[in-house]
Design a protein around this motif. Structure first.
Motif: not given
Length: 313
Positions: A219-221, A264-272, A274-280, A308-310
């Motif tokens: 769904c999210l990719t 949530i953990q997968w999202l954190g890995n994806q942001c790193r 892909r260079g996405l900014k997850w700040v909120l 917070a960790n992700a």
């Protein structure tokens, strides 16, 4: 009781810095301007939006319950932890949201932010804060773990059921794309009118009956490929009432907390990657007065820990 006095917990002094918990590292700042270089907590002790949406009131006590639940968590992040207190509650919901949005936007200048709700009307306020902090530059992807789409018409007034429609309408007025995904939506809790509006706006939806890590990735990719910023919001009524009874609108079925954590953990890995900014991120609809032995608050605290960790990676 001052929110500062809620930060209490176990102390393992024999382990030195490796044994620190959130209550031992938290710093208090009266203004977002002074917080820099860490994770900033902002409270939204408001449930007027829940009341306007005809839900069970009590989410105004959510931020303090979250602070208590997170106080004893192990601190494993680099950087600092700030608690800048709560936004000011006004008679008008829009004014309360604006106050919260201003605090978030300032805190985001030099921190990542975890919002402590409060009703899910926090989402419209969070989005405004992030949009201001980014100067409206770059596409924002919104991921909502929720049994409800929260795409109701803000008429006769805005509520905890309207935030993502408000974002959709704001996006349309400003010629911005609307990237919104709702994970865990219940077909038994959303009317055909809401589902039709979701289709019209290109909302991505993963129903509770199909909720899984694999389903969320599918769904999210595509959305992650088209955004620069990420905002994640978790409504505690996404989870089964047997697990999370202390919410504004209990769910009969709900979604798996374990799968939610893995996503949530997968999202954190994806942001790193892909260079996405997850700040909120934020947590909404925790209503302690309906909780049983603090079960919902503990789950909300764990969700806060994972967010917070992700975000920090």
């Amino acid at each position: 009781m001052s929110y500062k006095s809620l930060w209490q917990g176990r102390i393992d002094s024999e382990d030195g810095d490796a044994g620190r918990r959130w209550h031992q590292v938290v710093e208090f700042q009266d203004t977002p301007y002074k917080a820099a270089g860490g994770l900033c907590l902002v409270g939204y002790p408001n449930d007027s939006g829940v009341e306007a949406n005809k839900g069970r009131i009590g989410a105004a006590q959510g931020p303090d319950a979250l602070r208590q639940a997170m106080a004893n968590l192990p601190w494993i992040l680099a950087g600092k932890l700030f608690d800048i207190g709560n936004c000011t509650i006004h008679c008008e919901l829009a004014e309360t949201q604006q106050d919260y949005a201003s605090r978030v936007s300032e805190a985001l200048r030099a921190n990542k932010v975890l919002g402590l709700g409060g009703g899910h009307d926090i989402a419209w306020a969070s989005y405004q804060g992030l949009n201001k902090a980014t100067d409206g530059i770059g596409n924002i992807g919104i991921i909502n773990f929720d049994a409800h789409l929260d795409l109701r018409k803000p008429a006769p007034s805005a509520s905890s059921g309207t935030p993502f429609r408000q974002i959709a309408e704001f996006s349309q007025r400003n010629n911005k794309p609307f990237h919104y995904a709702c994970l865990g939506a219940s077909l038994a809790a959303n009317t055909p009118a809401l589902l039709d509006y979701a289709r019209t706006t290109g909302t991505r939806m993963l129903p509770d009956t199909q909720f899984s890590v694999e389903g969320a990735i599918e769904c999210l990719t595509p959305m992650l490929e088209n955004v620069e910023h990420l905002y994640v919001t978790v409504c505690m009524d996404a989870f089964p009432a047997s697990v999370a009874p202390g919410v504004s609108a209990p769910s009969a079925l709900g979604i798996s907390p374990q799968d939610t954590v893995q996503i949530i953990q997968w999202l954190g890995n994806q942001c790193r990657a892909r260079g996405l900014k997850w700040v909120l991120s934020d947590i909404a609809e925790l209503s302690p007065g309906f909780d049983i032995q603090g079960a919902t608050a503990r789950l909300a605290g764990r969700i806060g820990f994972e967010l917070a960790n992700a975000m920090h990676g």
